[in-house]
Design an enzyme around this catalytic site. Structure first.
Site, PDB file in Angstrom:
ATOM      1  N   GLN A  49      47.692  41.806  -2.570  1.00 13.18           N
ATOM      2  CA  GLN A  49      48.681  41.429  -3.562  1.00 13.18           C
ATOM      3  C   GLN A  49      49.443  42.669  -3.996  1.00 13.18           C
ATOM      4  O   GLN A  49      48.883  43.759  -4.051  1.00 13.18           O
ATOM      5  CB  GLN A  49      48.002  40.786  -4.782  1.00 13.18           C
ATOM      6  CG  GLN A  49      48.977  40.303  -5.854  1.00 13.18           C
ATOM      7  CD  GLN A  49      48.265  39.585  -6.986  1.00 13.18           C
ATOM      8  OE1 GLN A  49      47.050  39.481  -7.007  1.00 13.18           O
ATOM      9  NE2 GLN A  49      49.026  39.088  -7.944  1.00 13.18           N
ATOM     10  N   GLY A  50      50.740  42.519  -4.285  1.00 12.30           N
ATOM     11  CA  GLY A  50      51.561  43.618  -4.781  1.00 12.30           C
ATOM     12  C   GLY A  50      52.679  43.092  -5.628  1.00 12.30           C
ATOM     13  O   GLY A  50      52.754  41.891  -5.938  1.00 12.30           O
ATOM     14  N   GLY A  51      53.605  43.992  -6.033  1.00 12.68           N
ATOM     15  CA  GLY A  51      54.727  43.587  -6.854  1.00 12.68           C
ATOM     16  C   GLY A  51      55.642  42.609  -6.149  1.00 12.68           C
ATOM     17  O   GLY A  51      56.367  41.838  -6.780  1.00 12.68           O
ATOM     18  N   VAL A  99      49.765  38.699   0.143  1.00 10.67           N
ATOM     19  CA  VAL A  99      49.617  38.876   1.587  1.00 10.67           C
ATOM     20  C   VAL A  99      48.485  37.960   2.059  1.00 10.67           C
ATOM     21  O   VAL A  99      47.411  37.928   1.448  1.00 10.67           O
ATOM     22  CB  VAL A  99      49.298  40.336   1.949  1.00 10.67           C
ATOM     23  CG1 VAL A  99      49.149  40.480   3.469  1.00 10.67           C
ATOM     24  CG2 VAL A  99      50.388  41.258   1.447  1.00 10.67           C
ATOM     25  N   LYS A 129      53.294  38.599   4.588  1.00  8.02           N
ATOM     26  CA  LYS A 129      53.682  39.064   3.251  1.00  8.02           C
ATOM     27  C   LYS A 129      54.726  38.094   2.709  1.00  8.02           C
ATOM     28  O   LYS A 129      55.820  37.980   3.241  1.00  8.02           O
ATOM     29  CB  LYS A 129      54.245  40.479   3.308  1.00  8.02           C
ATOM     30  CG  LYS A 129      54.650  41.017   1.935  1.00  8.02           C
ATOM     31  CD  LYS A 129      55.479  42.295   2.042  1.00  8.02           C
ATOM     32  CE  LYS A 129      54.631  43.473   2.399  1.00  8.02           C
ATOM     33  NZ  LYS A 129      55.409  44.740   2.291  1.00  8.02           N
ATOM     34  N   ASP A 173      56.576  56.084  -0.781  1.00  7.36           N
ATOM     35  CA  ASP A 173      55.440  55.441  -1.449  1.00  7.36           C
ATOM     36  C   ASP A 173      54.165  55.602  -0.625  1.00  7.36           C
ATOM     37  O   ASP A 173      53.407  54.650  -0.414  1.00  7.36           O
ATOM     38  CB  ASP A 173      55.730  53.966  -1.706  1.00  7.36           C
ATOM     39  CG  ASP A 173      54.818  53.362  -2.769  1.00  7.36           C
ATOM     40  OD1 ASP A 173      54.249  54.142  -3.559  1.00  7.36           O
ATOM     41  OD2 ASP A 173      54.677  52.137  -2.820  1.00  7.36           O
TER      42      ASP A 173
END
Length: 959
Positions: free
Chosen positions: A627-629, A633, A647, A746
């Protein structure tokens, strides 16, 4: 008849528009035109000023434009402040700035502006703050700047200005701060500046000034800081009248080509800092004692003779340097004997290269004192060990700042990377999102910060009206000047209703206090520089405006009434039009909702939503692997039974949409063994999804933290080295072989994925930036000016300050990953910074105590070289970091040093559940010895070196 109806509609609409515009356009038209011309003179590559042509500047809150909250006598609103600090602007300052006749603050700090300072700025009689420092402005200062009678602060430091300083500066009768340092000004200091009766801080260091020091400056009765270092003055040295500067706190005249005797400064009661080093002063030191407040006395590299007065003893002294003079006689031990040292205090006494023969008193300074005597006869004439220990090169015995030792479970701070533990909070493990502020003391009156850290923290929190626990001072570092750079982290109060974030009004209030320089005066800490006020995470979308810059409620009501009247006047027209076109309109909206951005990329498969829903069991939570901003996924199985990672951008997520387009643009043309492969995408039914090769061993962060579900073991040292190499090769490809090159922006452990054989692959290019094309001379730009993006803890400190993204930003982030591989620590945890913690452990000789206990067997030589590489990548200054090609070459050398059994990967297979199959018995042996010799350690490394994953075993370190 239809024509008449249309004509009537047009008349009604025109009337309403005129009425609405008359109500909403409240800014002085001449100022509106001036702002438009100002923007035309600027190059705004990041489109920060994109709303400068939309509506009214004051009522529509143009970026960086703050207005008075009430109309003037002329019925118009007027611009009060132009705040365009760190906006990545280039171009020139427009002469139309002079049309902003009510302006009080003009702030263009830390941009890339070129050209000259317009003389028209001298027309703004109301101006109080003129802040142009940190640009590339050239030419001379216009005489017309002297026409600013209300100016309080004038900052043009760190530019390329030249010429003489105009006498007209003496007409700035209200000015308190003149910061002209770090330019190329020449000629004499104007004696007319003595008329500035309110002047408190005069900084003109690092220029090309010459001539005499004006004796008239003794008339500046309020002068507290006089800093003129690194100029080329001559003549009679320091005027004796300077002893009459009774408010003086700091006098710094280092390397100014001055000569003669120095005046008797014992009558200046507040003098704290005296630096007259690197001149040609002569004569003995005065026996009249300076003020007891002295923290720093630097008289090194002169021609002083005679002995040290016996009364040279100051209770707060931090540095006394008389090195490289012609002094002789005895050294009075009273210098250190009469001091009462606290835990954080230290004193450096540097007397090397003189003619001192003995010590008057007991030569036994406490541990807080660093004494340097090399190059004196006392070192040659004495055979005692007590003297000899001070005759060689010796490092400063600096007391270490205390750190927060609270141990908090990781899951107690679950939000995201922008949240941290407040290290000073009375509530244990209080997790919140801090404001991050780049801050620098331009002329502090001390040489060592630790003893004054507490009073500095009280000063900041009292000025901001915050609790002491809400402040954390981080990454304190001395820079040339000397200046003291740091990062302030401000945490919200835990008593607030939304205690883990500041509300918008509080962010604006704090910002306004910093940018308007409304902190209480402090001569001891000196003037400060606001380097950046970067809003990240939950604060990213806050538009900072001064509380006084908001338009009044009455004006908003007037605009609202005009809008309502206009709406009523044309409501019948709108209703009629909607009635006639309703069906057509709804059909159009329906089509629009299912229309998607047309994307067609050769060699990239376009998946349907149905295919990916089937592959992930309708995106069942059981298939979710990350999980991300951007969203979630999922692990999927395609119709050909191949595994993929999907994603899926969160619905309505702008970040997800940006990353979707960026990753397709980049990964569709990037092909490297150490970059994650993009297989395809889906862009239909309102969905934006990216399909990657599946990485069965997850992220490096999971393995470092021990959260991986794949195994009960951990990565051994040789595997960590190879993962480090894989990541480095992937980044090297981005920097040197991609066309055009790419800055990842990043790099972090969670963006380094591991395949079934633990091959490292760099992932997540949503924040990446292409390096601009070659310029006209065929030279590639060295940096990209951009807003700060990335993950706290991995962000390059220089990037945070300058907003200049370079290849060395990725090097810094990779260095943090390497420190994680070595220690198992997080970049920021429990108020501790991984770089600082590792550096402190290395300096104290306890570095092996912080090496990850699960790392298995290693040779000390390999580990030391890897540690050195990691720390070199994390240097504060980019030019001190290695390039990626140097990182790869160094890793190749380290891996070549491994025992032969460790230099070849063994085959590691996964069982049907995706777990690592047990290694063969021949490769699973380990040792239970906790301490062995280097030879034993080297031989033991053959035992388990071929295993990519080893059981947790004791770390073997050199005895």
């Amino acid at each position: 008849m239809p024509a008449l109806r249309i004509h009537g509609y047009a008349l009604a609409l025109s009337f309403c528009l005129i009425t609405f515009i008359a109500a909403s356009q409240r800014t002085d038209p001449s100022e509106v035109n001036a702002l438009i011309d100002i923007k035309k003179s600027l190059i705004d590559r990041k489109h920060n000023l994109k709303n400068w042509n939309k509506g009214d500047p004051c009522t529509r809150n143009w970026t960086g434009v703050w207005c008075f909250d009430k109309t003037g006598d002329d019925g118009y609103l007027h611009v009060r402040e132009i705040y365009l600090m760190t906006m990545n602007l280039s171009g020139n300052l427009s002469p139309q700035l002079g049309q902003l006749s009510h302006l009080e603050i003009m702030d263009f700090m830390w941009n890339n502006l070129t050209g000259t300072i317009p003389k028209e700025i001298g027309n703004i009689k109301t101006l109080k703050l003129l802040l142009l420092n940190g640009n590339m402005l050239s030419g001379s200062l216009p005489d017309e700047l002297g026409n600013l009678p209300n100016l309080n602060r004038f900052q043009v430091d760190e530019n390329q200005l030249s010429g003489s300083l105009p006498d007209s500066l003496a007409n700035m009768t209200s000015v308190k701060h003149l910061h002209l340092n770090n330019n190329s000004f020449s000629g004499q200091l104007p004696s007319t500046l003595s008329k500035l009766s309110n002047l408190m801080h005069l900084l003109v260091d690092n220029n090309n000034l010459s001539g005499n020091l004006p004796p008239e400056y003794s008339m500046l009765k309020g002068l507290a800081i006089l800093q003129l270092d690194n100029n080329n003055f001559s003549g009679n040295g320091i005027p004796s009248t300077y002893a009459n500067l009774t408010r003086l706190v700091k006098l710094s005249l280092r390397n100014c080509s001055l000569q003669g005797a120095i005046p008797d400064f014992s009558s200046i009661p507040k003098l704290t800092y005296l630096d007259l080093s690197w001149n040609q002063f002569t004569g003995p030191l005065s026996s009249n004692k300076l003020a007891d407040n002295m923290t720093t006395i630097d008289l090194s590299n002169n021609l002083f003779n005679g002995s040290i007065p016996r009364n040279y003893s100051y209770p707060h002294l931090q540095k006394l340097s008389l090195a490289n003079n012609l002094m002789s006689g005895s050294i009075p031990a009273s210098i250190w004997q009469n001091m009462s040292f606290g835990v954080k205090d230290k004193l450096i006494i540097d007397l090397h290269n003189n003619s001192f023969e003995d010590v008057l008193g007991n030569l036994n300074p406490p541990a807080n004192v660093t004494l340097r005597l090399s190059g004196n006869p006392i070192c040659k004439n004495s055979n005692t060990q007590s003297v000899g220990q001070y005759c060689g090169p010796e490092e400063d015995k600096a007391a270490q700042d205390s750190t927060n030792s609270t141990v908090c479970p990781v899951q107690s701070c679950p939000f995201n990377d922008f949240y941290e533990y407040a290290p000073n909070s009375p509530v244990p493990c209080y997790c919140a999102a801090p404001l991050r502020i780049g801050y620098r003391l331009k002329s502090p009156s001390f040489s060592y910060f630790a003893p004054y850290r507490s009073s500095f923290e009280h000063y900041i929190t009292d000025s901001l009206k915050l609790h002491l626990y809400q402040l954390s001072v981080d990454s304190v570092a001395w820079e040339e000047g000397p200046r003291l750079r740091m990062y302030l982290k401000l945490f919200p109060s835990y008593n607030d209703s939304r205690s883990n974030v500041f509300n918008e009004s509080e962010v604006r209030r704090i910002s306004s206090l910093f940018t308007s320089w409304r902190f209480p005066r402090t001569d001891f800490f000196g003037p400060y520089e606001l380097l950046n006020f970067t809003l990240l995470g939950p604060y990213e979308n806050i538009i900072i405006h001064s509380e006084k810059g908001k338009v009044s409620v009455g004006i908003k009501v007037a605009v609202a009434i005009a809008a309502a009247a206009c709406a009523l006047a044309i409501s019948a027209i709108i209703i009629l039009l909607i009635t006639r076109r309703r069906m057509k309109y709804h059909k159009k909206i329906s089509r629009k909702s299912t229309t998607n951005l047309s994307i067609k990329i050769d060699g990239m498969k376009s998946f349907t939503y149905k295919e990916l829903a089937l592959a992930t069991n309708k995106f069942n939570i059981s298939t979710k692997v990350g999980q991300g901003g951007y969203g979630n996924v999922y692990k999927g199985i395609l119709s050909d039974e191949s595994f993929v990672a999907v994603k899926r951008a969160e619905a309505g997520s702008l970040q997800g949409q940006r990353e979707f387009l960026t990753e397709i643009e980049l990964l569709s043309r990037l092909h490297h063994r150490n970059l994650v492969s993009l297989i395809g995408y889906c862009n239909e039914e309102g969905e934006q999804m990216l399909v990657y090769e599946f990485m069965p061993n997850g992220t490096l962060r999971d393995w470092i933290s021990g959260r991986s579900r794949k195994t009960k073991g951990s990565l051994n040292f040789s595997t960590r080295l190879r993962i480090a190499m894989g990541a480095a090769k992937g980044i090297l490809y981005l920097h040197t072989e991609a066309n055009p090159p790419i800055f990842h922006r990043d790099i972090k452990a969670s963006n380094i994925l591991l395949d079934s054989k633990f091959t490292a692959k760099v992932a997540d290019f949503g924040l990446s930036r292409l390096v601009p094309d070659l310029d006209e001379e065929g030279t590639a730009p060295k940096y990209v000016s951009t807003v700060v993006r990335g993950t706290p803890g991995y962000l390059d400190p220089e990037y945070l300050l300058t907003h200049k993204l370079t290849d060395k930003c990725d090097v810094y982030s990779l260095g943090i990953v390497y420190l994680e591989l070595l220690t198992g620590m997080q970049p920021i945890s429990h108020g501790k910074n991984i770089v600082r913690e590792v550096n402190m452990a290395r300096q104290s000789g306890t570095v092996y105590s912080i090496i990850d206990s699960r790392i298995g067997l290693y040779t000390s030589e390999c580990l030391e070289k890897f540690l050195t590489l990691a720390l070199s990548c994390c240097q504060d200054h980019p030019e001190e970091r290695p390039s990626m090609i140097d990182v790869v070459r160094t890793l190749e050398d380290i891996i070549a040093m491994l025992p032969e059994a460790e230099t070849v990967f063994s085959d590691v297979s996964l069982d049907s559940s995706g777990n690592i199959a047990p290694p063969s018995s021949s490769a699973s042996a380990s040792t239970s010895a906790s301490h062995v010799t280097r030879e034993e350690q080297h031989m033991s490394s053959y035992v388990s070196g071929s295993d990519l994953v080893s059981d947790v075993i004791p770390t073997i370190v050199p005895r």
